[in-house]
Design an enzyme around this catalytic site. Structure first.
Site: not given
Length: 362
Positions: A103, A173, A197
């Site tokens: 990511w 993030d 999540k």
């Protein structure tokens, strides 16, 4: 009677059972409106109360200071990879990235399409087994911001402490570990997280941004891509993902009922320690991917001695109701994602299965 499974999916992931039950109970008639929350106008007072309560709970649980704005956006973290440089990476400035996984790579790639972006530190040469060190002497005071990924779902690594970036805004993030533990929001210029999540279902992205960054952001970009647009409209510039925000509110209330971020952190540590102890006590039958000091409390990644053994493990696990244990193709092996809503009982059941499987195949 519902089917019993243990959900270890990496995302979308497990939701708290009480939250799902509440949604089920209110699905057809929310707040005595005679309608589902999905049918309400986002301009109505009934929905407005949900929207504001979600912001209030997030502020309370993360202890967000007054000089930050909370935005509810769409497009996931992936859109933020582009929106951040569009808004905050100005000409003559550089964005610095700490590379700790896939990511991070995607975030860097998008920033490079917008402006000058460089790698500050990386652990790619060891297949992202650890969180890379950040040398403060290499931080340039002229940088627009420094970007990190706080938890790496694919590789199972997590920042235990955050780097001191001095006067350069730190952007994180936190899609896969937000609200899994207490954090000092004031250390960050911006935090963003896809909800799927720890915060709720997919569909809403939470952005927490310092107001001075917001006020100085680039306004020469398309209207809907400006943070200022959404801040001025209280995240109601266009129709927001109302059901996802309703679910976010319910998850936040559940977190509060668990003792807030501190209570959740204790539960997460217990779950993680249980599974890491199983790996460490297996005499090499199971091998963790992450180095000990970088181990994630959200994603426990491990491999077995052979591909054949891994296939047998995953097959037998599936038969016993364990869902989502396959590792990402870049690491292989197995991954147990143990986000906030995954109960201790699921981890205890997985530990018992791992011990049983080892005894059978060692």
């Amino acid at each position: 009677m519902s089917k019993q499974v243990f959900n270890f999916n990496a995302g979308p992931s497990a939701l708290p059972k009480p939250v799902l039950e509440k949604a089920q109970e209110e699905l057809l008639n929310f707040g005595d409106s005679g309608m589902s929350v999905m049918e309400l106008s986002h301009r109505s007072k009934t929905y407005e109360a949900v929207h504001q309560e979600a912001k209030s709970l997030l502020t309370e649980l993360l202890e967000i200071p007054d000089n930050y704005e909370i935005l509810f956006l769409q497009g996931g973290a992936s859109l933020q990879f582009s929106m951040i440089p569009m808004n905050l990476l100005k000409e003559g400035k550089t964005a610095s990235f700490v590379m700790s996984g896939s990511w991070s790579e995607k975030a860097l790639k998008e920033a490079q399409l917008v402006g000058e972006a460089k790698i500050l530190s990386s652990s790619k040469d060891e297949n992202y087994r650890s969180i890379p060190e950040v040398n403060s002497s290499e931080i340039n005071a002229n940088d627009a911001y420094i970007h990190i990924t706080s938890n790496n779902t694919i590789f199972g690594t997590q920042w235990s402490t955050y780097p001191d970036t001095k006067d350069v805004p730190l952007i994180a993030d936190m899609s896969s570990d937000i609200l899994s533990r207490p954090i000092d929001v004031s250390k960050f210029g911006m935090i963003y997280a896809g909800a799927q999540k720890n915060l709720g279902p997919s569909g809403v992205t939470v952005v927490i941004i310092r107001k001075d960054l917001l006020e100085s952001a680039n306004d020469q970009i398309p209207t809907i891509l400006r943070y200022q647009t959404h801040a001025k409209a209280d995240s109601l510039y266009h129709t927001p993902p109302t059901f996802a925000i309703y679910m976010l509110r319910n998850v936040l209330q559940w977190v509060k009922d668990q003792g807030g971020a501190s209570g959740i952190a204790q539960a997460n540590a217990k779950k993680a320690q249980l599974l890491y102890a199983t790996i460490d006590e297996s005499n090499g039958f199971y091998t963790g991917h992450a180095t000990n000091e970088s181990r994630s409390h959200m994603n426990v990644t491990f491999t077995l001695k052979s591909e054949e053994l891994t296939k047998s493990f995953l097959s037998e696990a599936a038969e016993k109701g364990f869902v989502g244990l396959g590792g990402h193709r870049s690491v292989g092996g197995c991954r147990a994602s143990i986000y906030n809503a995954v109960p201790l009982e699921a981890c205890e059941a997985l530990r018992a299965f791992m011990v049983e499987f080892q005894n059978k195949h060692a």
